[in-house]
Structure formats: C-alpha cells, structure tokens
Motif scaffolding. Structure first.
Motif, PDB file in Angstrom:
ATOM      1  N   GLN A 170       0.844  -1.199   0.000  1.00 16.72           N
ATOM      2  CA  GLN A 170       0.000   0.000   0.000  1.00 16.72           C
ATOM      3  C   GLN A 170       0.877   1.246   0.000  1.00 16.72           C
ATOM      4  O   GLN A 170       1.894   1.305   0.686  1.00 16.72           O
ATOM      5  N   THR A 171       0.450   2.234  -0.767  1.00 11.03           N
ATOM      6  CA  THR A 171       1.311   3.404  -1.001  1.00 11.03           C
ATOM      7  C   THR A 171       1.102   4.526   0.011  1.00 11.03           C
ATOM      8  O   THR A 171       1.953   5.414   0.135  1.00 11.03           O
ATOM      9  N   GLY A 172      -0.014   4.534   0.727  1.00 10.68           N
ATOM     10  CA  GLY A 172      -0.251   5.594   1.692  1.00 10.68           C
ATOM     11  C   GLY A 172      -0.256   6.964   1.029  1.00 10.68           C
ATOM     12  O   GLY A 172      -0.650   7.131  -0.130  1.00 10.68           O
ATOM     13  N   SER A 173       0.198   7.964   1.781  1.00  9.11           N
ATOM     14  CA  SER A 173       0.131   9.352   1.294  1.00  9.11           C
ATOM     15  C   SER A 173       1.066   9.633   0.129  1.00  9.11           C
ATOM     16  O   SER A 173       0.983  10.694  -0.485  1.00  9.11           O
ATOM     17  N   SER A 174       1.971   8.695  -0.192  1.00 10.90           N
ATOM     18  CA  SER A 174       2.824   8.925  -1.364  1.00 10.90           C
ATOM     19  C   SER A 174       2.009   8.920  -2.645  1.00 10.90           C
ATOM     20  O   SER A 174       2.502   9.335  -3.701  1.00 10.90           O
ATOM     21  N   PHE A 175       0.729   8.499  -2.561  1.00  8.56           N
ATOM     22  CA  PHE A 175      -0.139   8.519  -3.730  1.00  8.56           C
ATOM     23  C   PHE A 175      -0.757   9.895  -3.953  1.00  8.56           C
ATOM     24  O   PHE A 175      -1.222  10.215  -5.053  1.00  8.56           O
ATOM     25  N   ALA A 180      -2.291  21.718   2.047  1.00 12.96           N
ATOM     26  CA  ALA A 180      -2.853  20.399   2.331  1.00 12.96           C
ATOM     27  C   ALA A 180      -1.863  19.293   1.954  1.00 12.96           C
ATOM     28  O   ALA A 180      -1.688  18.310   2.676  1.00 12.96           O
ATOM     29  N   LEU A 181      -1.184  19.463   0.793  1.00 12.71           N
ATOM     30  CA  LEU A 181      -0.187  18.478   0.379  1.00 12.71           C
ATOM     31  C   LEU A 181       1.054  18.582   1.251  1.00 12.71           C
ATOM     32  O   LEU A 181       1.633  17.558   1.651  1.00 12.71           O
ATOM     33  N   LYS A 182       1.476  19.800   1.556  1.00  8.13           N
ATOM     34  CA  LYS A 182       2.685  20.018   2.364  1.00  8.13           C
ATOM     35  C   LYS A 182       2.591  19.303   3.704  1.00  8.13           C
ATOM     36  O   LYS A 182       3.554  18.696   4.169  1.00  8.13           O
ATOM     37  N   ASN A 183       1.416  19.392   4.321  1.00 11.17           N
ATOM     38  CA  ASN A 183       1.229  18.801   5.646  1.00 11.17           C
ATOM     39  C   ASN A 183       0.563  17.421   5.599  1.00 11.17           C
ATOM     40  O   ASN A 183       0.227  16.864   6.638  1.00 11.17           O
ATOM     41  N   SER A 184       0.381  16.917   4.382  1.00  8.07           N
ATOM     42  CA  SER A 184      -0.185  15.582   4.166  1.00  8.07           C
ATOM     43  C   SER A 184      -1.500  15.396   4.897  1.00  8.07           C
ATOM     44  O   SER A 184      -1.725  14.401   5.595  1.00  8.07           O
ATOM     45  N   LEU A 185      -2.424  16.352   4.710  1.00 10.02           N
ATOM     46  CA  LEU A 185      -3.739  16.276   5.347  1.00 10.02           C
ATOM     47  C   LEU A 185      -4.631  15.311   4.573  1.00 10.02           C
ATOM     48  O   LEU A 185      -4.720  15.383   3.337  1.00 10.02           O
ATOM     49  N   ASN A 186      -5.307  14.436   5.282  1.00  5.97           N
ATOM     50  CA  ASN A 186      -6.092  13.392   4.633  1.00  5.97           C
ATOM     51  C   ASN A 186      -7.463  13.868   4.148  1.00  5.97           C
ATOM     52  O   ASN A 186      -7.885  13.555   3.039  1.00  5.97           O
ATOM     53  N   ILE A 187      -8.168  14.627   4.990  1.00  6.31           N
ATOM     54  CA  ILE A 187      -9.530  15.039   4.614  1.00  6.31           C
ATOM     55  C   ILE A 187      -9.526  15.913   3.366  1.00  6.31           C
ATOM     56  O   ILE A 187     -10.315  15.669   2.435  1.00  6.31           O
ATOM     57  N   PRO A 188      -8.642  16.930   3.265  1.00  3.54           N
ATOM     58  CA  PRO A 188      -8.602  17.707   2.014  1.00  3.54           C
ATOM     59  C   PRO A 188      -8.279  16.850   0.802  1.00  3.54           C
ATOM     60  O   PRO A 188      -8.828  17.066  -0.286  1.00  3.54           O
ATOM     61  N   ALA A 198     -10.037  14.655  -4.344  1.00  7.08           N
ATOM     62  CA  ALA A 198     -10.253  13.503  -5.221  1.00  7.08           C
ATOM     63  C   ALA A 198     -11.714  13.396  -5.626  1.00  7.08           C
ATOM     64  O   ALA A 198     -12.034  13.087  -6.787  1.00  7.08           O
ATOM     65  N   GLU A 199     -12.624  13.694  -4.684  1.00  7.63           N
ATOM     66  CA  GLU A 199     -14.048  13.618  -4.998  1.00  7.63           C
ATOM     67  C   GLU A 199     -14.429  14.669  -6.039  1.00  7.63           C
ATOM     68  O   GLU A 199     -15.143  14.364  -7.013  1.00  7.63           O
ATOM     69  N   ILE A 200     -13.968  15.920  -5.856  1.00  2.26           N
ATOM     70  CA  ILE A 200     -14.363  16.965  -6.785  1.00  2.26           C
ATOM     71  C   ILE A 200     -13.690  16.787  -8.138  1.00  2.26           C
ATOM     72  O   ILE A 200     -14.240  17.143  -9.176  1.00  2.26           O
ATOM     73  N   SER A 201     -12.480  16.216  -8.140  1.00  2.00           N
ATOM     74  CA  SER A 201     -11.780  16.005  -9.418  1.00  2.00           C
ATOM     75  C   SER A 201     -12.327  14.789 -10.140  1.00  2.00           C
ATOM     76  O   SER A 201     -12.141  14.653 -11.362  1.00  2.00           O
ATOM     77  N   GLY A 202     -12.969  13.907  -9.388  1.00  2.00           N
ATOM     78  CA  GLY A 202     -13.506  12.687  -9.998  1.00  2.00           C
ATOM     79  C   GLY A 202     -12.577  11.508  -9.734  1.00  2.00           C
ATOM     80  O   GLY A 202     -11.425  11.509 -10.201  1.00  2.00           O
ATOM     81  N   LEU A 203     -13.071  10.522  -9.009  1.00  2.00           N
ATOM     82  CA  LEU A 203     -12.221   9.363  -8.681  1.00  2.00           C
ATOM     83  C   LEU A 203     -11.764   8.635  -9.943  1.00  2.00           C
ATOM     84  O   LEU A 203     -10.630   8.143 -10.011  1.00  2.00           O
ATOM     85  N   ASP A 204     -12.640   8.584 -10.933  1.00  2.00           N
ATOM     86  CA  ASP A 204     -12.243   7.941 -12.187  1.00  2.00           C
ATOM     87  C   ASP A 204     -11.098   8.703 -12.848  1.00  2.00           C
ATOM     88  O   ASP A 204     -10.175   8.100 -13.413  1.00  2.00           O
ATOM     89  N   ASN A 205     -11.158  10.033 -12.784  1.00  3.16           N
ATOM     90  CA  ASN A 205     -10.076  10.839 -13.358  1.00  3.16           C
ATOM     91  C   ASN A 205      -8.750  10.607 -12.612  1.00  3.16           C
ATOM     92  O   ASN A 205      -7.683  10.539 -13.223  1.00  3.16           O
ATOM     93  N   ALA A 211      -7.698   8.066  -2.564  1.00  2.00           N
ATOM     94  CA  ALA A 211      -6.918   9.285  -2.381  1.00  2.00           C
ATOM     95  C   ALA A 211      -5.859   9.149  -1.299  1.00  2.00           C
ATOM     96  O   ALA A 211      -4.858   9.878  -1.303  1.00  2.00           O
ATOM     97  N   LEU A 212      -6.061   8.217  -0.385  1.00  2.00           N
ATOM     98  CA  LEU A 212      -5.136   8.066   0.741  1.00  2.00           C
ATOM     99  C   LEU A 212      -4.171   6.901   0.547  1.00  2.00           C
ATOM    100  O   LEU A 212      -3.502   6.478   1.480  1.00  2.00           O
ATOM    101  N   GLY A 213      -4.094   6.384  -0.689  1.00  2.00           N
ATOM    102  CA  GLY A 213      -3.126   5.333  -0.985  1.00  2.00           C
ATOM    103  C   GLY A 213      -3.536   3.965  -0.511  1.00  2.00           C
ATOM    104  O   GLY A 213      -2.686   3.168  -0.084  1.00  2.00           O
ATOM    105  N   ALA A 214      -4.840   3.656  -0.587  1.00  2.00           N
ATOM    106  CA  ALA A 214      -5.297   2.325  -0.185  1.00  2.00           C
ATOM    107  C   ALA A 214      -4.900   1.263  -1.199  1.00  2.00           C
ATOM    108  O   ALA A 214      -4.913   0.069  -0.899  1.00  2.00           O
TER     109      ALA A 214
END
Length: 727
Positions: free
Chosen positions: A441-446, A498-506, A511-518, A539-542
């Motif tokens: 699993q890739t975690g936040s590196s994704f 959000a990326l700098k601090n690796s926040l999960n909820i943002p 990912a939802e607004i951009s489209g999971l398929d995208n 979005a969280l590298g599952a």
C-alpha cells in the motif's frame, strides 16, 4: 722296536686318504676282482634310489596335500588367465567401439547447454553475468602453469603416469569411504582427471531437451555413481587415453569443468572472479580456482570469500608438497590470498541484473541459447551510493536484530534506472526483489496524483478546501470517516498546504471533486499499473503498487508530465554480431498532464521537503521535491523525491506486514533517501528544479469577483456535498 713303531706311522698315514692324494694306477685297478666291483656299484645305486623315493613321497601323508593344492592352483591359474584373456579382449573391444565414436578434441571444449548473458553498465564495464558462462577456449599449453599444476596436484597427481584409470586411487577411495562409514562407492570416487572428463562429457551422451524432464535431471544422470556406471566410465576414459594426448584431455577438462556462479571452464571463472584471463593467474588465484573443483557452489568466492581462501591454502600445501611451488612461493601465496575483482566483490546490481533479465523476451534472457551482451542503464557509482546509504541507516538508526526491510530505486527523469536495491542483503542473485516484486500500500505517497488531476483540470495550488470532520457513506461498507494523522482539523487550507502537511480530509475532498475515475486514469497513465481502489480511500493510498512503479510515476512529474516506462536495457546484441538487436534510448511515453500543471505540482512537492513532512530529506544547496507516505498501522513507510537530475524512491517495512515501530515516511525512509542522494550528488553542481509557483491572487477594485475566483474550488466542493447529502 722303537724304530719299527716309527716306521709304521707314515705307512698308516699314506693309506688313510688314498683317493684324495692320488688316483690308483691302472695296474692296481686291474688287480681288483671284477665281480666284487660290480656288486659294490649295484648296491650303491639301490641305496640312492631308495633315498630319493623317500624324499619325493614327503614322508607320507603330507605329499598328498601338496599335490592337491598344486592341482587346485593349476586349475585356478588356468581359469584365471583364460578369463583374464577373455576380459581383456572384451575390454579392448569396448574401448575400440568407444574410440570410434570420439569426435575431434575441438568439438568437446564448450560444454554449455544454453547461452550466456553478460551485462554491462552504462560505461560498458561488466558488472553481472547470467546463464552458463564460457570465457573462451584455453589449452593446457596456454593456461597459466600455476593453474595447470594446481589442478593436477589437487585432482590427480599421477595424471601423466596412468592409462586413464588409477587402481591405486580407487582402492584408496574405497578404503577411505569404508572407514568413514559410507558405501565403497559413496563419497570419494578415486576418479582420475580422465574419468572426471568422461563424466563431464556424460560418456558422450548429448543433452536433448525433448528426451529429458529437465537439464538438472540430465546432469544428475551423468553424475550417478553405480558400479555399472563406473565401469562404463572407465572404458570411456581408457578410450580417451587412446584417442587423445594427456594435454588434450586436460584441455577438455579445463574448458568444461563447472566452477560456480555459472562459470563453465577456468577461463570464464578467472574472468568472473578476478577480471583476468586464466593465462595470467598467480599461484594464489590458481589455488583458489582449483579448490572450487571439489564443491563449486560451496567454495565459490562470491558466496564466501573466507571459505574459498581457506580451501586455497590446502591446495597451496599440495602444490608445495609435490614440488610445484617452492616453500617461499607457497608462503608468499598464503600471505597474499586471492581477492575478488571489484565487479565480483561488489556484486553490483544483483537485484538490478535479475530485473533486467526478467524484462527481456525469454529467448534473449533465461532461455537463450546464444551468447548475449546487454548494455544497461546501471551507474555503478550510484548503485554503491544506494547500498552504502541503506547499510549506514540500518547500522546507526535501526535497533540491532530488527528484521525490517527496505528497498531503493534511483532513476533519471526519462525512466532510465541507475541503481536498485531490493533488500538489506545487497550481494545476492535470484533473491526476492522488494523494489520490483513487492506490492505494498502506497499511503500518502499517492496524493501527488490526486493533486495532479486537480491541476490538470485547471485548479490552482492556492485554491482552498476546508479541513473539517468529514464522513462518506460507502455502499456495502457503511460510513467511512477519514482522519488526519494528527487527529486535528485545520480549517480552510490551500491545496499546496494540504499536500505540504499531508492532510487526509482535504485529499479525499479534492479527489471527490476532481472525480475518482479521473484520478485513477491519471495515476495509471503515469505508470501505476496495479489495481486501484474504487472508493474514496483511493486518495489516501489504499491501493497497492511496487516501488519501481511509484518512482517511475514521480519521474513523470519531473519530466514535465509525460508517462515513464522504467527501463534498464539500453542495447542488446549477440556476442558474435556488431549490430545491436535491440536499442532503448528513453522510457518517456505520452503526456499525462500539461507542463504547467507538472511544474506547479513540483512547486507544491518542493514545499513538502522545505517546509512540511519531508524535512528530513533536505539536501544542503539543492532543491528537492518529494512526498512522504505511511500506511495504516505503519505497515509501510515511503519517501519518494527528486532533484533536477534524479528521482529516488525508498520503501521500508516488514515482509510479513508487521507494523513498524515509531517509523513514518518522513522518518527513516526520508533519511535513507537523503543519505543516498548525498552520495549521488557528491561533486555535482546543484541544478534548480523545473517548478512554477502559482500566481498570487491579484487585488482589484472588484473584490466580489476576486473572492468568487478564490473560492471557486471550495464552492465546487460545497455544491458536490449538497448534491450528495443535501443541506
């Protein structure tokens, strides 16, 4: 009277020894009575005859036994020499039949069933071999005299004196085997060099794949030690002695003997272990090579150099005892044992070489019947850098006895892999490669691929999203409420923060607004080929991926947004050809995101290292972009980052998924990355990253419009939530 007595003495003396002093005169002989003389002679003859008869009879019953044993001996001898003569005739016939089947000596020198693969680094230097190696023909006359003497001293000291079979050697071997509690033919074989050569030739039976279950089964049959097999081996050996000279037999042996690490023949072994020809080896090197004959894999110096050196000392003792070396030469060789060449000692790119071979078509890789030369992308300086960095961190920062593993991949922006470490044990071949084979699993590196999708859709790094309690109802799984690593909420944040601090909820909201398929499309086009999760946990590298896939995907960000196919082969050609069969100059494929989006994402990832969770990966004087990653329960920890010149990925974890203790992606993986890149960039001039900072919001006389633009991303998310959950 006195005179009479005195006269009688000489008269008596004269008559005492008449036969000795003088012969009787003819007159006296005639005077003797004829009949009396005849009778005396006859009587003497009878007595002599009786005495001789008694002697022949042996004094009674003893003579009978002597006559019996003499008869038995004559019977045995008569049968033995007849059987021996028949056996000799049959042996001569068998030898003659085998003799007619023996080919010219030159046809017996290369004994490989398959071809070889020689791997060169980016500078054209050999760093690895695969398959059976054959270094070229050497002869008993051109090989180093030290090597020739070492082989004879070790394997068959009477080689130049026997006829192919050594009865004394066989008897000695049987005695030793019996004394050690084994069967007479188990263990020591007492085989001569000629017999060993016959065995290497499999008694003239060639390997035909269609007739055998496997090559291993064929070789096992060739090595069997039954009495019948030994007999056939002896016949074949004698036929060879008749057909070939001693030096020709030794030449076949020197070229066909297996000497570990895939080396067939002493030339290949000398090139592999010492980087020189077998004609150039010194006594210490010759002793090490000859010592391999007893157990090639066990004593191969690439497996255990000390064990190989200890074996060589025994061989040097044999050479000294048989006067092949002086005491001074043997002492000098013991004091200066043979050492491996730099390439053999480093075993550089063991994991890398395995990976390159698996990437080849089978007919050029493991199943090749040709001699193939592959020039690769490997940089041995970078390979050494990665190995040293991994060793340093585990020695200095990981508790002793830990079974945690790690892997490293270093590549250029076009996907050319420059270094690869597939585990803590670096000097291996054929081992499990955690850089290419481990799906983790890739975690936040994704997360960079989530933000890459948003940037490609036109959003800005400065657009904002609210970090707040958030739950999603997942069909079939129920409600899912992601949380930040810190278990805190930070309110309105920019995408960059959000990326700098690796926040999960943002990340989930973006990912939802951009489209999971995208998001899945962007990630897969960047080279992440594993099955990607369908739900918002994507979005969280599952999802699972390999380190080489993730590193290659990051290389696509560095090169401006184009897909990358990691590659290790730059040129392939057959040994006898000048023109290459395959050439690869770049792994760059189609564009995934636009150049502006890639450069803005690089800017965001640079802030991860300079200000955020990846601070431990900072390189003095260099701009570094990257991303940390830690999976649930810390079963996997990642750091993948890049300078303007190289991308490097690091994974750390346990093979059995045991959680790491106190390790996150921003911890030890980031430190391994830093130690690697400190060595990689040594002596290089820092180059700025190809990044683009977003334009700051421009204050105008129309604050309402500016506020609408600044909140465009947030409004889109809010509308999405209203559509899903209502008010």
């Amino acid at each position: 009277m006195t005179e009479s007595r005195r006269r009688k003495a000489p008269l008596v003396a004269d008559k005492r020894y008449p036969s000795k002093r003088r012969k009787p005169t003819a007159t006296k002989r005639a005077a003797k009575p004829a009949g009396k003389k005849a009778v005396a002679r006859k009587t003497t003859t009878r007595k002599t005859t009786r005495k001789k008869t008694r002697r022949k009879s042996g004094g009674g019953g003893g003579g009978i036994f002597r006559r019996f044993f003499r008869w038995v001996w004559r019977l045995i001898w008569g049968v033995t020499w007849r059987v021996g003569a028949v056996a000799a005739m049959l042996l001569a016939l068998a030898v003659g039949v085998v003799y007619t089947t023996l080919p010219d000596v030159n046809e017996l020198l290369d004994g490989r069933a398959r071809g070889s693969v020689t791997l060169l680094d980016r500078d054209g230097k050999v760093f690895a071999w695969r398959g059976d190696q054959f270094g070229g023909v050497i002869t008993a006359g051109t090989v180093s005299p030290h090597l020739k003497n070492a082989v004879v001293a070790t394997e068959d000291r009477r080689f130049y004196r026997h006829f192919g079979v050594s009865p004394r050697g066989v008897a000695s071997a049987v005695r030793i085997n019996l004394s050690e509690g084994r069967g007479p033919l188990s263990g020591h074989g007492g085989s001569t060099i000629t017999q060993q050569t016959a065995k290497l030739l499999c008694l003239g039976v060639p390997y035909v794949p269609s007739e055998w279950e496997s090559e291993a089964a064929y070789e096992s049959d060739c090595r069997q030690g039954s009495l019948w097999r030994k007999g056939k081996e002896a016949v074949y050996a004698i036929a060879m002695e008749v057909k070939y000279s001693k030096d020709e037999i030794l030449t076949i042996y020197l070229n066909r003997a297996f000497l570990g690490a895939g080396a067939r023949g002493f030339e290949a072994a000398s090139q592999r272990y010492f980087g020189i020809s077998a004609a150039e080896v010194n006594p210490a090197q010759a002793a090490m090579l000859a010592g391999l004959l007893v157990a090639p894999t066990r004593y191969a110096p690439t497996n255990n150099l000390q064990r190989s050196q200890d074996r060589a000392r025994l061989v040097l003792g044999l050479m000294e005892a048989q006067d092949y070396l002086t005491t001074a030469q043997a002492s000098s060789a013991r004091s200066n044992p043979a050492q491996l060449s730099e390439a053999a000692a480093a075993r550089a790119g063991g994991y890398f070489a395995d990976w390159v071979i698996t990437e080849l078509p089978s007919y050029f890789g493991a199943d090749t019947t040709d001699d193939v030369v592959i020039k690769t992308t490997l940089d041995q300086r970078l390979q050494k850098s990665a190995e040293e960095a991994l060793k340093y961190i585990f020695q200095e920062k990981v508790r002793e006895g830990s079974e945690a593993q790690a892997a490293i991949v270093v590549m250029s922006a076009d996907g050319a892999v420059r270094a690869m470490v597939g585990g803590r044990q670096t000097r291996v071949s054929g081992a499990f490669n955690r850089a290419t084979q481990a799906l983790r699993q890739t975690g936040s590196s994704f997360k960079p691929f989530v933000y890459a999708t948003a940037l490609e859709l036109g959003y800005s790094p400065l657009d904002t999203v609210v970090d707040e309690p958030y739950c999603v109802n997942i069909p079939g799984s129920g409600e899912w409420c992601p949380k930040n690593y810190t278990h805190k909420f930070y309110g309105r944040v920019t995408l960059a923060d959000a990326l700098k601090n690796s926040l999960n909820i943002p990340a989930v909201k973006v990912a939802e607004i951009s489209g999971l398929d995208n998001v899945r499309t962007v990630a897969s086009e960047f080279g992440i080929e594993s099955d990607l999760a369908q739900g918002p946990a994507l979005a969280l590298g599952a999802s699972e991926s390999t380190l080489i896939e993730m590193t290659g995907a990051y290389a696509g960000i560095l090169n401006g947004g184009s897909a990358v196919e990691p590659y290790g082969l730059s040129e392939l050609k057959l040994l006898e050809d000048d023109a290459p069969v395959m050439v690869t100059s770049s792994g760059i494929g189609e564009r995934v995101i636009n150049d502006k989006a890639a450069k803005q994402l690089t800017w965001m990832m640079e802030r991860v290292v300079s200000e955020g969770t990846g601070a431990r990966a900072q390189l003095p004087g260099w701009q570094v972009a990257g991303k940390t990653g830690t999976t649930q329960a810390a079963r996997d920890a990642w750091f993948i980052g890049f300078t303007a010149d190289y991308v490097a990925g690091v994974w750390m974890g346990y093979d059995d998924n045991t959680p790491l203790s106190g390790v996150t992606g921003g911890g030890l993986p980031a430190e391994i990355w830093k130690e690697t890149m400190l060595r990689v960039t040594e002596g290089m001039t820092p180059t700025p990253l190809p990044m683009l900072a977003p334009d700051p919001p421009v204050k105008t006389a129309q604050p309402q419009r500016q506020r609408r633009q600044g909140r465009a991303f947030e409004d889109a998310i809010n509308n999405l939530f209203k559509n899903i959950f209502g008010n």
